[in-house]
Design a protein around this motif. Structure first.
Motif, PDB file in Angstrom:
ATOM      1  N   ALA A 120       3.267  11.978  -4.550  1.00 50.53           N
ATOM      2  CA  ALA A 120       2.650  12.158  -3.232  1.00 50.53           C
ATOM      3  C   ALA A 120       3.194  13.420  -2.599  1.00 50.53           C
ATOM      4  CB  ALA A 120       2.934  10.952  -2.335  1.00 50.53           C
ATOM      5  N   SER A 121       2.429  13.969  -1.681  1.00 51.26           N
ATOM      6  CA  SER A 121       2.879  15.130  -0.919  1.00 51.26           C
ATOM      7  C   SER A 121       4.177  14.789  -0.201  1.00 51.26           C
ATOM      8  CB  SER A 121       1.796  15.522   0.093  1.00 51.26           C
ATOM      9  OG  SER A 121       2.227  16.576   0.905  1.00 51.26           O
ATOM     10  N   GLY A 122       5.179  15.701  -0.335  1.00 47.84           N
ATOM     11  CA  GLY A 122       6.482  15.419   0.246  1.00 47.84           C
ATOM     12  C   GLY A 122       7.424  14.755  -0.727  1.00 47.84           C
ATOM     13  N   GLY A 123       6.908  14.266  -1.856  1.00 46.76           N
ATOM     14  CA  GLY A 123       7.705  13.584  -2.859  1.00 46.76           C
ATOM     15  C   GLY A 123       7.949  14.490  -4.052  1.00 46.76           C
ATOM     16  N   THR A 152       4.816  -3.492  -4.517  1.00 52.44           N
ATOM     17  CA  THR A 152       4.346  -2.254  -5.135  1.00 52.44           C
ATOM     18  C   THR A 152       3.974  -1.239  -4.058  1.00 52.44           C
ATOM     19  OG1 THR A 152       3.491  -3.502  -7.017  1.00 52.44           O
ATOM     20  CG2 THR A 152       2.651  -1.267  -6.704  1.00 52.44           C
ATOM     21  N   PRO A 153       4.528  -0.012  -4.094  1.00 50.61           N
ATOM     22  CA  PRO A 153       4.242   0.982  -3.055  1.00 50.61           C
ATOM     23  C   PRO A 153       2.922   1.693  -3.304  1.00 50.61           C
ATOM     24  CG  PRO A 153       5.766   1.904  -4.642  1.00 50.61           C
ATOM     25  CD  PRO A 153       5.517   0.475  -5.071  1.00 50.61           C
ATOM     26  N   VAL A 154       2.356   2.260  -2.229  1.00 48.17           N
ATOM     27  CA  VAL A 154       1.179   3.124  -2.329  1.00 48.17           C
ATOM     28  C   VAL A 154       1.402   4.310  -1.399  1.00 48.17           C
ATOM     29  CG1 VAL A 154      -0.396   1.222  -2.888  1.00 48.17           C
ATOM     30  CG2 VAL A 154      -0.081   1.886  -0.500  1.00 48.17           C
ATOM     31  N   ALA A 155       0.587   5.358  -1.564  1.00 46.55           N
ATOM     32  CA  ALA A 155       0.713   6.548  -0.717  1.00 46.55           C
ATOM     33  C   ALA A 155      -0.667   7.021  -0.299  1.00 46.55           C
ATOM     34  CB  ALA A 155       1.453   7.660  -1.451  1.00 46.55           C
ATOM     35  N   THR A 156      -0.782   7.489   0.954  1.00 40.71           N
ATOM     36  CA  THR A 156      -2.021   8.062   1.442  1.00 40.71           C
ATOM     37  C   THR A 156      -1.963   9.588   1.302  1.00 40.71           C
ATOM     38  OG1 THR A 156      -1.022   7.733   3.639  1.00 40.71           O
ATOM     39  CG2 THR A 156      -2.779   6.239   2.995  1.00 40.71           C
ATOM     40  N   ALA A 157      -3.113  10.241   1.488  1.00 37.32           N
ATOM     41  CA  ALA A 157      -3.219  11.672   1.216  1.00 37.32           C
ATOM     42  C   ALA A 157      -2.320  12.515   2.115  1.00 37.32           C
ATOM     43  CB  ALA A 157      -4.672  12.127   1.370  1.00 37.32           C
ATOM     44  N   ASP A 158      -1.934  11.997   3.283  1.00 35.05           N
ATOM     45  CA  ASP A 158      -1.063  12.766   4.173  1.00 35.05           C
ATOM     46  C   ASP A 158       0.395  12.721   3.731  1.00 35.05           C
ATOM     47  OD1 ASP A 158      -0.404  10.174   4.775  1.00 35.05           O
ATOM     48  OD2 ASP A 158      -0.802  10.317   6.925  1.00 35.05           O
ATOM     49  N   ARG A 173       6.782   2.056   6.395  1.00 34.46           N
ATOM     50  CA  ARG A 173       6.246   3.351   5.982  1.00 34.46           C
ATOM     51  C   ARG A 173       7.344   4.399   6.005  1.00 34.46           C
ATOM     52  NH1 ARG A 173       2.494   5.593  10.998  1.00 34.46           N
ATOM     53  NH2 ARG A 173       4.038   5.355  12.665  1.00 34.46           N
ATOM     54  N   LEU A 174       7.167   5.419   5.159  1.00 35.33           N
ATOM     55  CA  LEU A 174       8.036   6.577   5.133  1.00 35.33           C
ATOM     56  C   LEU A 174       7.137   7.796   5.236  1.00 35.33           C
ATOM     57  CD1 LEU A 174      10.804   7.951   4.720  1.00 35.33           C
ATOM     58  CD2 LEU A 174      10.390   7.832   2.247  1.00 35.33           C
ATOM     59  N   ALA A 175       7.173   8.462   6.402  1.00 33.77           N
ATOM     60  CA  ALA A 175       6.336   9.640   6.607  1.00 33.77           C
ATOM     61  C   ALA A 175       6.802  10.786   5.712  1.00 33.77           C
ATOM     62  CB  ALA A 175       6.367  10.060   8.073  1.00 33.77           C
ATOM     63  N   LYS A 176       5.943  11.771   5.533  1.00 40.10           N
ATOM     64  CA  LYS A 176       6.165  12.858   4.581  1.00 40.10           C
ATOM     65  C   LYS A 176       7.530  13.516   4.747  1.00 40.10           C
ATOM     66  CE  LYS A 176       4.198  17.329   3.186  1.00 40.10           C
ATOM     67  NZ  LYS A 176       3.065  18.260   3.350  1.00 40.10           N
ATOM     68  N   THR A 211      -6.823 -12.759   3.725  1.00 38.45           N
ATOM     69  CA  THR A 211      -7.387 -11.735   4.604  1.00 38.45           C
ATOM     70  C   THR A 211      -6.990 -10.354   4.106  1.00 38.45           C
ATOM     71  OG1 THR A 211      -5.442 -11.833   6.061  1.00 38.45           O
ATOM     72  CG2 THR A 211      -7.345 -13.221   6.642  1.00 38.45           C
ATOM     73  N   ILE A 212      -7.670  -9.334   4.642  1.00 37.49           N
ATOM     74  CA  ILE A 212      -7.323  -7.944   4.391  1.00 37.49           C
ATOM     75  C   ILE A 212      -7.259  -7.254   5.743  1.00 37.49           C
ATOM     76  CG2 ILE A 212      -9.757  -7.340   4.027  1.00 37.49           C
ATOM     77  CD1 ILE A 212      -8.852  -5.168   2.089  1.00 37.49           C
ATOM     78  N   ARG A 213      -6.279  -6.362   5.905  1.00 37.34           N
ATOM     79  CA  ARG A 213      -6.120  -5.657   7.187  1.00 37.34           C
ATOM     80  C   ARG A 213      -5.640  -4.243   6.928  1.00 37.34           C
ATOM     81  NH1 ARG A 213      -0.861  -8.324  10.033  1.00 37.34           N
ATOM     82  NH2 ARG A 213      -1.216  -6.634  11.501  1.00 37.34           N
ATOM     83  N   GLU A 214      -6.067  -3.324   7.773  1.00 33.65           N
ATOM     84  CA  GLU A 214      -5.607  -1.946   7.679  1.00 33.65           C
ATOM     85  C   GLU A 214      -4.210  -1.848   8.282  1.00 33.65           C
ATOM     86  OE1 GLU A 214      -6.746   2.599   9.137  1.00 33.65           O
ATOM     87  OE2 GLU A 214      -8.107   0.922   9.572  1.00 33.65           O
ATOM     88  N   VAL A 215      -3.341  -1.065   7.656  1.00 29.24           N
ATOM     89  CA  VAL A 215      -1.985  -0.911   8.176  1.00 29.24           C
ATOM     90  C   VAL A 215      -1.641   0.541   8.475  1.00 29.24           C
ATOM     91  CG1 VAL A 215      -1.191  -2.951   6.949  1.00 29.24           C
ATOM     92  CG2 VAL A 215      -0.959  -0.730   5.858  1.00 29.24           C
ATOM     93  N   SER A 216      -2.548   1.482   8.160  1.00 26.37           N
ATOM     94  CA  SER A 216      -2.180   2.892   8.251  1.00 26.37           C
ATOM     95  C   SER A 216      -2.579   3.555   9.562  1.00 26.37           C
ATOM     96  CB  SER A 216      -2.802   3.672   7.089  1.00 26.37           C
ATOM     97  OG  SER A 216      -4.213   3.549   7.106  1.00 26.37           O
TER      98      SER A 216
END
Length: 613
Positions: A120-123, A152-158, A173-176, A211-216
């Protein structure tokens, strides 16, 4: 080539750079190309047998670059950043340059645990799930605690890394560029499920509440029902395939495709698509851009499905590939890595599968010097007549002298000593009630008989680890008494006279944890002593509350409610080792009114109509 690189280089220069890179890789040279950020597209793998790290071009289905790394540890993984790659072994991390194709430095591994890798960007990042730690690679080497075991971790494009705590239900969360893992939302202890990416938004699929929910977003989204009863053992794909998130039910042999596209668009999601799978053991699902990818570990095959649930391709995995694993690349292809680094299968975005043999590059033939023009012709000089050595002027022919030749002296070949065994093949773990049956194929003896197999198992949290030593003829064992809802990492390693070989690893999750429930009925009749006028016998009684399926040995606060005028601050109770508690509390006497109880983890009982005494 990163976007900045594309802006800096014109097309002609870019073509030249690519040609130089391929020449460097094939010839084994290491001419540096300063400042060049190589593309994330494609995938690096480690081949301990060759002591090479190789770059697999997913588009061309070829190996395009290689880096010699002496002493590669078996089971090594590779993760890449913009300019460097990192070989992650059990005892060391080796950093190599993607432009000079040589090792830059070697660092000690922070843990013997096999980490989850995130590009991921920043990683890039290493996530040690059981230890609850995140390591950010790159120019620095930063270890960041997350406070507890992780899913299991995931990463968004930012560049934001998203994590979930499996002990407390916290979403983190861990920001960039941040130096701290921040946990802001709490699903409550006992909630199971996993993170995924829908479009470019992080979501959490909650298998406790279905259920499913947005967390970002700035604030977590509201849970949306997915109309499917999921078990705590359900495995969530880390990304969607054309708007569908794959959920594998390993014990039910089913694949559910959730409508994440509708969820992300803010409309009511369509019903999940259900796919029945052949009987067998399957790995966690993943996804390319528009297909779902599964490993059938029983038959050693790769299965791909479209987002509509229709099968696309079934491909056999080369038998010498060892224990395979699925890796989703930044190019939205899926790479099926063999455990021994001998083969890679590439799954294209549309689900088509191609095999890429892992072979080292060959040095090009040396350049030939240009031919010199022939010299000017001269009349041939008169040579004296040759005298044949076998003819005497004064006699008959004589035979040529006999040259005696000795037989070549050959060095006696020394026998090759035995080496530790190979990796046990086709390791599987299948739940049978509360036990797990572990099976494997024989490991290669490597010039010595396998004398023992060592089996170890470790839960993702809490007690329950164990080990056993079995005979070299063993091919199975049973691990008894798995804890409900807990995932165990199982390792099998063979041993011969030369030592222990490369371990094979799999996971198995204990029996399903019952969904958390609260029931309320009428309990013991009595009178509310502080004020009998408020609640007196025979209509007044305690609420009889039964709690099941909560986190074990955990304190919860329970609050009673009524569809009437009623106020009670509630009380706290602690569950037992099975996550259950039964109590009588909360005087109530409103005959014909509905009463119910809620816990501080969000679970509520059905409404109970209060009967007369």
């Amino acid at each position: 080539m990163g976007k900045r690189g594309l802006r800096r280089l014109p097309v002609t220069a870019l073509v030249s750079v690519c040609a130089v890179l391929i020449g460097v890789a094939v010839s084994g040279g290491a001419s540096p190309l300063p400042g060049l950020e190589l593309s994330q597209a494609g995938h690096w793998i480690a081949s301990p047998a060759l002591n090479l790290v190789l770059f697999v071009n997913g588009s061309a289905k070829s190996v395009d670059a290689q880096v010699p790394v002496a002493g590669l540890e078996p089971g090594s993984q590779v993760v890449q950043g913009p300019t460097s790659g990192y070989v992650i072994g059990k005892s060391a991390i080796v950093e190599f340059g993607k432009s000079n194709l040589s090792v830059d430095r070697t660092l000690p591994s922070p843990s013997g645990e096999r980490p989850a890798l995130v590009e991921a960007s920043g990683g890039p990042y290493l996530v040690y799930r059981e230890a609850g730690r995140v390591v950010r690679l790159g120019s620095g080497f930063t270890t960041l605690p997350a406070g507890g075991p992780l899913g299991t971790p995931v990463a968004t494009a930012d560049g934001t890394l998203w994590l979930n705590r499996t002990d407390s239900g916290a979403l983190c969360r861990l920001a960039k560029d941040a130096d701290t893992v921040t946990c802001r939302d709490n699903l409550g202890a006992g909630h199971t499920g996993g993170l995924s990416i829908a479009g470019d938004r992080a979501v959490f699929v909650d298998t406790t509440t279905d259920t499913i929910r947005e967390v970002s977003g700035d604030r977590p989204g509201e849970p949306v029902a997915i109309e499917k009863d999921l078990s705590p053992a359900a495995q969530i794909a880390p990304a969607d395939a054309d708007g569908r998130i794959a959920v594998l039910e390993p014990e039910r042999r089913q694949l559910h495709l959730l409508d994440a596209g509708g969820f992300a668009a803010g409309r009511a999601p369509a019903r999940p698509i259900e796919v029945d799978l052949p009987d067998g053991v399957y790995s966690n699902p993943t996804a390319s851009a528009s297909s779902v990818v599964l490993l059938d570990l029983t038959r050693h095959k790769v299965l791909t499905y479209g987002p509509d649930g229709n099968p696309r391709q079934t491909t056999a995995i080369p038998p010498e590939s060892g224990t395979p694993q699925l890796v989703r690349g930044d190019d939205k292809r899926v790479y099926v890595d063999g455990g021994e680094g001998k083969h890679v299968l590439v799954v294209d975005p549309d689900g088509k599968v191609a095999q890429v043999p892992v072979t080292p590059g060959k040095a090009p033939a040396p350049a030939t010097s240009p031919q010199q023009p022939p010299p000017a012709t001269q009349p041939p000089a008169q040579q004296p007549p040759k005298v044949r050595p076998d003819v005497r002027a004064d006699g008959p022919k004589q035979p040529p002298p006999v040259r005696r030749t000795e037989p070549p002296v050959t060095q006696q070949q020394k026998p090759i000593p035995p080496s530790p065994p190979g990796i046990p093949g086709r390791l599987t773990a299948r739940l049978q009630g509360s036990d797990a049956r572990i099976t494997w194929d024989a490991a290669a003896g490597n010039r010595a008989a396998v004398t023992a197999y060592h089996v170890t198992w470790k839960p993702s949290s809490g007690a329950g680890a164990g080990a056993s030593e079995l005979a070299g003829t063993a091919r199975s064992t049973v691990i008894a008494g798995l804890r409900a809802g807990i995932t165990y990492t199982v390792t099998v390693v063979a041993e011969n006279s030369a030592g222990r070989g490369t371990p094979a690893t799999t996971r198995v999750t204990g029996p399903a944890v019952p969904k958390p429930t609260i029931t309320v009925t009428r309990g013991k009749t009595g009178t509310y002593e502080p004020d009998p006028a408020e609640c007196s016998a025979p209509d007044c009684a305690k609420m009889h509350v039964v709690v099941r399926g909560f986190a074990p040995n955990t304190e919860y606060h329970f609050t009673p409610h009524c569809g009437c005028t009623y106020s009670n601050e509630g009380r706290s109770f602690t569950t037992d080792a099975n996550g259950a508690v039964t109590f009588e509390a909360f005087d109530f006497g409103a005959v014909g009114k509905q009463a119910w109880v809620t816990a501080d983890n969000g679970v509520s009982s059905p409404r109970y109509t209060w009967p007369p005494g």
